[in-house]
Scaffold this active site. Structure first.
Site, short mmCIF file in Angstrom:
data_model
loop_
_atom_site.label_atom_id
_atom_site.label_comp_id
_atom_site.label_asym_id
_atom_site.label_seq_id
_atom_site.Cartn_x
_atom_site.Cartn_y
_atom_site.Cartn_z
N THR A 152 32.79 -8.48 42.20
CA THR A 152 33.91 -8.57 43.14
C THR A 152 34.86 -9.66 42.64
O THR A 152 35.73 -9.39 41.83
CB THR A 152 33.41 -8.84 44.57
N THR A 189 20.11 -14.41 47.60
CA THR A 189 21.52 -14.70 47.44
C THR A 189 22.18 -13.57 46.67
O THR A 189 21.55 -12.94 45.86
CB THR A 189 21.72 -16.03 46.67
N GLU A 275 33.74 -19.26 42.95
CA GLU A 275 35.16 -18.90 43.06
C GLU A 275 36.06 -20.10 42.79
O GLU A 275 35.99 -21.12 43.48
CB GLU A 275 35.43 -18.32 44.45
N ASN A 397 40.25 -16.96 48.48
CA ASN A 397 39.71 -16.54 49.77
C ASN A 397 40.75 -16.38 50.86
O ASN A 397 40.48 -15.76 51.89
CB ASN A 397 38.61 -17.51 50.21
#
Length: 402
Positions: A152, A189, A275, A397
């Site tokens: 992703t 996770t 990220e 995000n």
């Protein structure tokens, strides 16, 4: 004979174990990259899994857990990115079951031997026409495209292959995973998949996976959030030809070392690819009253946003580390703690050493930052991994939709 890491061979090229096949395809869930794939074993494989403890556990995760718990066996896992099939109520559960059945029909196996894994946006119905079309295009190949099809916000595929000898047979264990944000595991996770051609019964495999996850995946954190879809699945099909491994088997320690190497590598890959991250952070705690407390303190430090921001800013404000230690319930010698960053001692006996700030800033420019902490109360240790907190994390995000 004492086993060492040199007895294991880490293979530079991703290699599927004997008897495993995989493939990936573009089904249209994402714009311009493969977004579906599967793993298939020639014979039913012993299987184990660990799963998110988030209360909003996604339909694919729940279904896979139920499937593995039936007999600790799987023969295939089908997976998609671009859509998590989470928080979709009865429709989501029905779609997961349909995805399982379509895969079983395509492979001509029982649905009870098919696991499901999904990742992506939460709360949007799974586009079943695209899922059906994707499954129809999957083949039994040996390509590694699947390792990218599940990504992703990851910046790269996370893979490892390790070989070792068991009962005179070469055993191959391969792992791949996705995970970049929403990483703060509890029991599992991200999405992780391990395949091995070793023979090991499902109950023993489950025990090994659960204990190894506690030392690896459960010791990483990126942002303090647990996903609805987190899952790690292991399949062992026995194609290597060894006698089924048990704890008293002569070569069991060898296999355990290979297995732990796979999971530890993947855990660090996720932490380093957090990220927006620019650095992998490793925290090693010694002098703890128990192993559990060592693990607790290590994870508290690596998970502190203040520590993460300090590392990104390349400023040696060691007080951030001290406050993270003090927030835990672990036993600590408050007058005897030592802290070092990349070998530079910043704190001794809980007091600053007066080390030059420029030296600390320079060492914090490295891609990997290692923080060593001595609590000075016992003989146990713990390790955790994470990353720094950057401006890019917020950018990613604030607009995440895939």
């Amino acid at each position: 004979m004492q086993m060492t890491s040199e007895d294991l061979i880490e293979v530079s090229t991703f290699t599927w174990p004997k008897g495993f096949y995989a493939d990936s395809t573009h089904a249209g869930l994402k714009q311009d990259s493969d977004d579906m794939g599967w793993i298939y074993s020639e014979a039913p494989a012993d299987a184990a899994g660990v799963y998110t403890t988030n209360q909003f556990q996604a339909a694919p995760t729940k279904l896979t857990k139920q499937t593995i718990n039936l007999a600790h066996q799987l023969q295939a896992v089908v997976m998609n990115s671009g859509n998590a099939n989470s928080c979709n109520g009865n429709q989501g559960e029905g779609d997961a079951l349909m995805m399982q059945k379509m895969t079983a029909d395509r492979l001509q196996i029982q649905p009870e031997l098919v696991g499901i894994a999904s990742t992506g946006v939460i709360g949007e119905p799974l586009p079943m026409a695209k899922i059906k079309d994707g499954i129809s295009h999957l083949k039994l190949t040996k390509n590694s495209g699947l390792t990218k099809a599940i990504l992703t916000t990851d910046t790269h595929a996370k893979t490892i292959t390790v070989k070792c000898m068991v009962d005179g047979h070469e055993v191959t264990t391969t792992g791949f995973c996705k995970g970049s944000g929403m990483i703060h595991p509890n029991m599992a996770t991200m999405l992780g998949f391990v395949t091995t051609d070793a023979a090991i019964e499902g109950n023993h495999l489950q025990e090994l996976l659960s204990s190894t996850v506690d030392e690896t995946f459960n010791q990483i954190t990126v942002d303090g959030d647990t996903s609805t879809n987190d899952m790690v699945v292991v399949m062992a099909n026995g194609a290597a030809g060894n006698q089924p491994l048990q704890e008293d088997s002569q070569d069991y320690p060898t296999f355990v070392m290979a297995f732990k190497k796979v999971l530890a590598h993947l855990a660090q890959e996720i932490a380093g690819d957090g990220e927006g991250a620019s650095k992998l952070v490793e925290v090693n705690v010694t002098g703890a009253d128990s192993h559990l407390e060592g693990q607790q303190v290590a994870k508290a430090i690596v998970g502190s946003n203040l520590v993460k921001a300090m590392i990104f800013g390349k400023y040696g404000n060691w007080g951030r580390i001290m406050q993270a230690i003090g927030q835990t319930t672990a036993h600590v010698d408050v007058n005897g703690v030592s802290v070092s960053i990349n070998g530079l001692q910043l704190v001794k006996n809980s007091l600053g050493t007066g080390i030059d700030d420029d030296k600390v800033t320079k060492t914090l420019e490295q891609k990997k930052v290692t923080i060593d902490v001595d609590l000075n109360v016992g003989e146990f240790s713990g390790t955790a991994w994470g990353c720094d907190l950057t401006y890019k994390y917020v950018q990613i995000n604030a607009s995440y939709r895939s």
